[in-house]
Design a protein around this motif. Structure first.
Motif, PDB file in Angstrom:
ATOM      1  N   ARG A 197      51.894 -27.828   1.201  1.00 56.38           N
ATOM      2  CA  ARG A 197      53.403 -27.703   0.926  1.00 56.38           C
ATOM      3  C   ARG A 197      53.832 -28.989   0.208  1.00 56.38           C
ATOM      4  O   ARG A 197      53.468 -29.969   0.901  1.00 56.38           O
ATOM      5  N   ASN A 198      54.576 -28.879  -0.905  1.00 58.43           N
ATOM      6  CA  ASN A 198      55.273 -29.792  -1.418  1.00 58.43           C
ATOM      7  C   ASN A 198      55.706 -30.859  -0.662  1.00 58.43           C
ATOM      8  O   ASN A 198      56.801 -30.477   0.181  1.00 58.43           O
ATOM      9  N   PRO A 199      55.242 -32.169  -0.207  1.00 56.00           N
ATOM     10  CA  PRO A 199      55.728 -32.934   0.958  1.00 56.00           C
ATOM     11  C   PRO A 199      57.266 -33.080   0.816  1.00 56.00           C
ATOM     12  O   PRO A 199      58.042 -33.488   1.797  1.00 56.00           O
ATOM     13  N   ASP A 200      57.884 -33.811  -0.546  1.00 53.90           N
ATOM     14  CA  ASP A 200      58.931 -34.163  -0.568  1.00 53.90           C
ATOM     15  C   ASP A 200      59.685 -32.851  -1.083  1.00 53.90           C
ATOM     16  O   ASP A 200      59.538 -32.271  -1.845  1.00 53.90           O
ATOM     17  N   GLN A 201      60.444 -32.159  -0.062  1.00 53.95           N
ATOM     18  CA  GLN A 201      60.793 -30.769  -0.094  1.00 53.95           C
ATOM     19  C   GLN A 201      62.141 -30.637  -0.923  1.00 53.95           C
ATOM     20  O   GLN A 201      63.001 -29.750  -0.605  1.00 53.95           O
ATOM     21  N   TRP A 202      62.027 -31.532  -1.843  1.00 56.20           N
ATOM     22  CA  TRP A 202      63.439 -31.042  -2.955  1.00 56.20           C
ATOM     23  C   TRP A 202      63.014 -29.670  -3.591  1.00 56.20           C
ATOM     24  O   TRP A 202      64.070 -29.125  -3.734  1.00 56.20           O
ATOM     25  N   GLU A 203      61.767 -29.345  -3.986  1.00 58.51           N
ATOM     26  CA  GLU A 203      61.586 -28.232  -4.653  1.00 58.51           C
ATOM     27  C   GLU A 203      60.575 -27.396  -3.519  1.00 58.51           C
ATOM     28  O   GLU A 203      59.737 -27.884  -2.901  1.00 58.51           O
ATOM     29  N   GLU A 204      60.950 -26.203  -3.460  1.00 56.35           N
ATOM     30  CA  GLU A 204      60.070 -25.418  -2.504  1.00 56.35           C
ATOM     31  C   GLU A 204      58.875 -24.913  -3.127  1.00 56.35           C
ATOM     32  O   GLU A 204      59.035 -23.922  -3.871  1.00 56.35           O
ATOM     33  N   LYS A 205      57.993 -25.500  -2.903  1.00 56.70           N
ATOM     34  CA  LYS A 205      56.424 -25.216  -3.528  1.00 56.70           C
ATOM     35  C   LYS A 205      55.424 -25.157  -2.583  1.00 56.70           C
ATOM     36  O   LYS A 205      55.470 -26.103  -1.650  1.00 56.70           O
ATOM     37  N   THR A 229      50.081 -22.897  -8.083  1.00 61.10           N
ATOM     38  CA  THR A 229      51.499 -23.523  -7.369  1.00 61.10           C
ATOM     39  C   THR A 229      52.403 -22.256  -7.279  1.00 61.10           C
ATOM     40  O   THR A 229      52.612 -21.473  -8.344  1.00 61.10           O
ATOM     41  N   GLN A 256      66.096 -23.602  -5.409  1.00 61.38           N
ATOM     42  CA  GLN A 256      67.390 -23.879  -6.236  1.00 61.38           C
ATOM     43  C   GLN A 256      67.542 -23.550  -7.793  1.00 61.38           C
ATOM     44  O   GLN A 256      68.508 -24.008  -8.317  1.00 61.38           O
TER      45      GLN A 256
END
Lengths: 295, 176
Positions: free
Chosen positions: A126-134, A170, A177
């Motif tokens: 999971r995208n570790p910096d969770q600014w984008e939910e990926k 991905t 958002q």
């Protein structure tokens, strides 16, 4: 300080900044496309990542098992109660299914928006910096995954595929958002009501179902599923249920808050839905690519 | 031996980060907390202050680039931030008492700066519209606490790993 910013360093710094801004703006513009070097990096990192994610999933699986063991007694009692209903429902489903098949044959309808080919996939990161939910899955074009396909868990819809490489893909979750992220949806009821899932309220942690006809009456607790009319998603994937109905910011259409049915934390096994009915280009927002360019 | 140890540790931390990311968001008492694992950059800061800046810059650039390509799809974000944070760490560490505690505090301070920079960047390009208050309570503090825990547990391991590699350095830094 003078040593920190000598002339040569200053020029280097400036060139660096210019390069950086150019790179960022360049890659920001076409984030959907993956160039060959990017693809190679993605493949390599993806391979390494799946090596690491396997033991992690094993460990969390063990914890899940222990957790469910603790609740076994309570669950068992509940399930026994449900089992009696189940027999009746099962008989009804078989009956309805055969009736549906017969009716389809009668009208000569072969394609169904509901039918899809499930592609099983495992979440490797999971995208570790969770600014984008990926999230990143271990299936790619080699396994038949294409861009914009729907991704779901047993609970319901979680997102759609945004980027594919031969062995990874991905997925952008519905809780993103991103304002361009839309899913054609409908509310189940006596008459099906159509709308678009557009946007996410991070504070309420609920999706926004927009563009609903003003005259339509919606109730809290109504189920929202994908409509299949966007061109890519199959019909009938559960999205969630309505918790509140209000009027949108322009006062022209209704807006409903939808509580997602799927659980977005600790995603593990997911299913990518490859629709059997022919797919339309686009992003499941009811527009083809040409239309989108015009608008 | 450190020549092999550092890249291996970097690689492991790089791959472990997204796995910890799977646990997030944590839901405690009805509210959700985003915990962002920043294991790699904290390790690189330690590498900068206890070993050598050049190595840290190189690994920062390399793994930052991987991070950008694999997760973010915006090239130049982390591949800039990682080396930049290491540079700033090297600059400031000369001016403060040089021990484990100060290095930990410096690393956490830089972590806050990085998170804020990222928040401003993502707000600029319109990927988030969370107000500053939400950012602080649901993201910055949980992230900081989790990463402080990580540094508290593993900081001394990193330090002893780097310090013992170089006998001259070993005498330069005392036990504290």
């Amino acid at each position: 300080m003078p040593q920190f910013l000598s002339n040569k360093r200053l020029i280097l710094l400036l060139i660096g900044v210019i390069l950086l801004v150019a790179l960022i703006s360049l890659t920001l513009r076409d984030r959907g496309q993956v160039s060959l070097p990017e693809q190679i990096v993605k493949e390599a990192v993806g391979a390494g990542q799946s090596v690491f994610s396997r033991p992690a999933h094993f460990v969390t699986g063990v914890f899940d098992n222990i957790d469910s063991l603790i609740n076994t007694f309570e669950e068992n009692r509940l399930l026994k109660a449900r089992l009696e209903e189940f027999a009746g429902v099962q008989a009804e489903v078989t009956d309805l299914r055969s009736e549906n098949d017969e009716l389809k044959e009668l009208v000569g309808k072969e394609e169904d928006l509901r039918e899809y080919n499930p592609i099983q996939a495992v979440v490797i990161a999971r995208n570790p910096d969770q600014w984008e939910e990926k999230i990143i899955l271990n299936r790619g074009t080699n396994h038949g995954v294409k861009e914009n396909m729907a991704v779901m868990t047993a609970g319901g819809l979680i997102g759609k595929v945004t980027i594919v490489t031969p062995t990874t893909s991905t997925v952008e979750l519905v809780t993103t958002q991103n304002p361009n992220y839309r899913v054609s949806a409908m509310v189940l009821g006596e008459d099906d009501v159509f709308g678009l899932i557009e946007g996410y309220d991070p504070e309420r942690r609920e999706l926004l179902l927009k563009r609903i006809d003003f005259s339509v009456d919606l109730k809290e607790g109504d189920q929202v599923v994908s409509s299949g009319l966007g061109g890519i998603f199959p019909k009938g994937i559960v999205i969630g249920e309505i918790t509140e109905v209000t009027i949108d910011e322009f006062g022209l259409t209704k807006l409903a808050y939808v509580k997602p049915a799927a659980d977005f934390s600790m995603l593990n096994h997911v299913v990518i839905a490859d629709r059997l009915a022919p797919e339309v280009d686009g992003e499941d927002n009811g527009m083809t690519e040409e239309e989108e360019e015009e608008s | 031996m450190i020549r092999f140890l550092v890249p291996i540790v970097c690689l492991v931390l790089f791959f472990v980060e997204p796995i910890f990311g799977l646990f997030s968001p944590l839901s405690i008492g009805g509210s959700f907390y985003y915990v962002v694992p920043r294991f790699l950059i904290l390790f690189l800061i330690f590498l900068t202050v206890f070993y050598e800046l050049r190595h840290a810059l190189f690994y920062g650039l390399f793994f930052g680039l991987l991070y950008d390509v694999f997760y973010i799809d915006i090239i130049g974000l982390y591949s800039f931030l990682y080396p930049a944070v290491c540079l700033i760490a090297a600059y400031f560490f000369k001016k403060i008492p040089q021990n484990l505690l100060s290095a930990t505090l410096l690393a956490l301070g830089l972590l806050i700066a990085m998170e804020v920079a990222l928040y401003l960047f993502f707000q600029l390009i319109g990927l988030t519209d969370a107000p500053a208050g939400t950012f602080l309570t649901s993201r910055l503090w949980p992230t900081l606490i989790a990463n402080a825990l990580y540094l508290g547990l593993l900081g001394w391991v990193f330090r002893s790993m780097m310090v013992t590699q170089d006998p001259q350095r070993g005498t330069k830094f005392g036990l504290y």
